[in-house]
Design an enzyme around this catalytic site. Sequence first.
Site, PDB file in Angstrom:
ATOM      1  N   PHE B 133      17.009  37.254 -19.307  1.00 24.76           N
ATOM      2  CA  PHE B 133      16.579  36.451 -18.157  1.00 24.76           C
ATOM      3  C   PHE B 133      15.438  37.191 -17.440  1.00 24.76           C
ATOM      4  O   PHE B 133      15.444  38.418 -17.354  1.00 24.76           O
ATOM      5  CB  PHE B 133      17.773  36.231 -17.220  1.00 24.76           C
ATOM      6  N   ASP B 211      24.684  42.031 -18.094  1.00 24.98           N
ATOM      7  CA  ASP B 211      24.491  40.965 -17.118  1.00 24.98           C
ATOM      8  C   ASP B 211      25.464  39.838 -17.461  1.00 24.98           C
ATOM      9  O   ASP B 211      25.340  39.183 -18.501  1.00 24.98           O
ATOM     10  CB  ASP B 211      23.040  40.465 -17.159  1.00 24.98           C
ATOM     11  N   TYR B 236      27.253  31.953  -8.148  1.00 20.11           N
ATOM     12  CA  TYR B 236      26.967  30.546  -7.810  1.00 20.11           C
ATOM     13  C   TYR B 236      26.897  29.648  -9.034  1.00 20.11           C
ATOM     14  O   TYR B 236      26.589  28.467  -8.911  1.00 20.11           O
ATOM     15  CB  TYR B 236      25.697  30.409  -6.959  1.00 20.11           C
ATOM     16  N   LYS B 237      27.183  30.207 -10.204  1.00 18.72           N
ATOM     17  CA  LYS B 237      27.237  29.396 -11.418  1.00 18.72           C
ATOM     18  C   LYS B 237      28.691  28.947 -11.611  1.00 18.72           C
ATOM     19  O   LYS B 237      29.139  28.003 -10.978  1.00 18.72           O
ATOM     20  CB  LYS B 237      26.701  30.209 -12.592  1.00 18.72           C
ATOM     21  N   ARG B 383      19.142  22.112 -21.853  1.00 17.98           N
ATOM     22  CA  ARG B 383      20.283  23.004 -21.656  1.00 17.98           C
ATOM     23  C   ARG B 383      21.375  22.278 -20.902  1.00 17.98           C
ATOM     24  O   ARG B 383      21.174  21.831 -19.778  1.00 17.98           O
ATOM     25  CB  ARG B 383      19.845  24.267 -20.908  1.00 17.98           C
TER      26      ARG B 383
END
Lengths: 411, 411
Positions: B133, B211, B236-237, B383
């Site tokens: 990322f 990560d 927050y995912k 996605r």
Amino acid sequence: MSTSPDLVPAHALDAADPLAAHRDRFVGAEQPLVYLDGNSLGRPLRVTGERLRSFVDEEWGGRLIRGWGDVGEGGWMDLPLTLGDRIARTCLGAAPGQVVVGDSTTVNLYKLLHAAAALRPGRTEVVLSADDFPTDRYVAESVARERGLHLVWIEPAEPTTGVTDDEVAAVVGEQTAVVLLSHVAYRSAAIAPLAAVAEVAHEVGALVLADLSHSVGVLPVQLDRTGVDLAVGCTYKFLNGGPGAPALAYVAARHHAGLAQPVTGWMGHADPFAMGPGYEPAPGVRRLVAGTPSVLSMQPVADMLDLLDEVGIEAVRAKSVALTTFAADAGRRLLPDARLGSPADPERRGGHVTLLHPRMREVVAGLWQREVLPDYRDPGGLRLGLSPLSTSFAEVEAGISAAAEVLAGLA
Amino acid sequence: MSTSPDLVPAHALDAADPLAAHRDRFVGAEQPLVYLDGNSLGRPLRVTGERLRSFVDEEWGGRLIRGWGDVGEGGWMDLPLTLGDRIARTCLGAAPGQVVVGDSTTVNLYKLLHAAAALRPGRTEVVLSADDFPTDRYVAESVARERGLHLVWIEPAEPTTGVTDDEVAAVVGEQTAVVLLSHVAYRSAAIAPLAAVAEVAHEVGALVLADLSHSVGVLPVQLDRTGVDLAVGCTYKFLNGGPGAPALAYVAARHHAGLAQPVTGWMGHADPFAMGPGYEPAPGVRRLVAGTPSVLSMQPVADMLDLLDEVGIEAVRAKSVALTTFAADAGRRLLPDARLGSPADPERRGGHVTLLHPRMREVVAGLWQREVLPDYRDPGGLRLGLSPLSTSFAEVEAGISAAAEVLAGLA
């Protein structure tokens, strides 16, 4: 008989206070509890709970990922800058595009001390005060160690006067990269002469980084006019953002071209959603944004800015001066054995007042048991944080009377 | 006729899904909108709005400054560690005292990359993947520049398989300080073999920093068992903490004695309220705390942990595998011109599925206009983030059908 301020009773001052009615807008205003720590954590506004509930159900839950938008589309992506601009206009006397909201004061200090060193390459010294708030000192020590810089400490001759421009002038030189100082000292509330400090710093080519944590929201800062180069500040004190609300960072526009900071997160990239190889900083202060902005915890700050816009920061300052003057007078009257630990001149004093006595730690412990909540700061400081829009004169009088009773009752 | 998964209709899968009823606990579940981006921003739970309202009025407004408490007293001061312990137990397979919640994933990565370099002094290399990322890559570049380290990039041979332990083994050596890698790849959802990577890294004395942003909350991580040394992750995912909720950082207990990070704020001090001269790190992971913890924005995470505790992470993973398998099958059936951009083996796949087609950018734009919200990731990736507790099989089918319609309608 004179009508010196200490003889006007608190209830008369409250009755004559044009801002008195605003106190009812805050949660808990109706309770008997006496809150004198609004400079540590401001009370919530009554509208804030409902704002958060509706934010969750309508904005987060309704907009979902669309809430972010892309840079410049007015969504959450832009909040760090749009909220920054609001604080700049309402409280800081700063033109748009220079303030960003995000991360903590600590992280922002870290970023801006690195940025200052990068703006002044080759210079080897950071000037700061031994009276600065712990995080300021600790972060400066860390950045200095990382970058091979030397810390030059000012030991204020008299804490109640804070750091003076003469003290700064005595230590800055062609090796000074940056002078770090608090606008309002966290213990004494002494106001540092930002413009004069900036002048002596700039004479030798150094920058000034001001910590506005104890001034933003309680007095007009006029940041652009002071010539200060960089600043950080807190939003959970006089901006009532709630525990751990994100902090602010200011960089004067003239430094944007050379602005660099090491926490190079994707949200500070020029084109975050391209997700390309290699970090390319966004224009201006947006490059200070690191990770995903803390949108939820920015909401309460907007409520307080609405109120500050309605009232005006000058009126807030006038009430603040009246409150701290009343507190200093009440302290002299009711706690004659205590000493004023803040500037006697209200023009030199921020939004809180500290009264010194060797037994104040015990006094504060006793006050907390009576639902009177000031703060304690070593050495021997009863710190009264008087948030102008949520504190009444009667509350101040009740708090200091209670302190006198507790002190009298100590063995 | 066989009952291969792609022939079981979505409504039958929903009817047989033991977790289906939980979907109604989320805001917006009743709406026609199809949400397939829960791995970017999870939906709020219905209880969260009210939790925040009552937090504001009762905890913040009622406890005021008393809410903080001192370290170890169970107040807000302890939340970074107590919430960290909850995530550790429910999602990470990590013993208590190793996880802290606060700051952003970006800031935590920054701290832990510095910490890794300090734990391996004299070593000159950081190994990472070109597929990581953006924030991971950008922060690694910055820390490497600051510390004079060299970045060694792995270019995964096949993105859909992610980074392999063989690829890591081929580049690590006695100069490797740390291997940084994503547990679940943000585009392909490929699961990295953490334990195998840790083994090859440890063989040469290097550390592993994982990560977990795309794995925490959607699959059991078993972090302690993998031997991973350090980790960061997002709340927050799949932990539904809300936009910009604070991140997590993990440091295995064996590294606590030598743990050092440069953002030395007062809240990571051994005795924060002493406010003394000189930073003294708190024991264990508390020294990762920098500024004042973001208490407000930690609240929603606790709601999701309540639900995860009720359901169990193994059941969540089972539903996740069923959802991603259904999505891959539906993609093959409804979008025959697209290619699966995620591992075909569900055991190698995290909680999202990517379908590749040169025109997917246009497809996603068309889907958003129809209130179907997946995400787009270059190059050509549709996605589908399938949050197991808030996504139905019918929603997945509707989303992929709509994608097929949009693709068919493109000129």
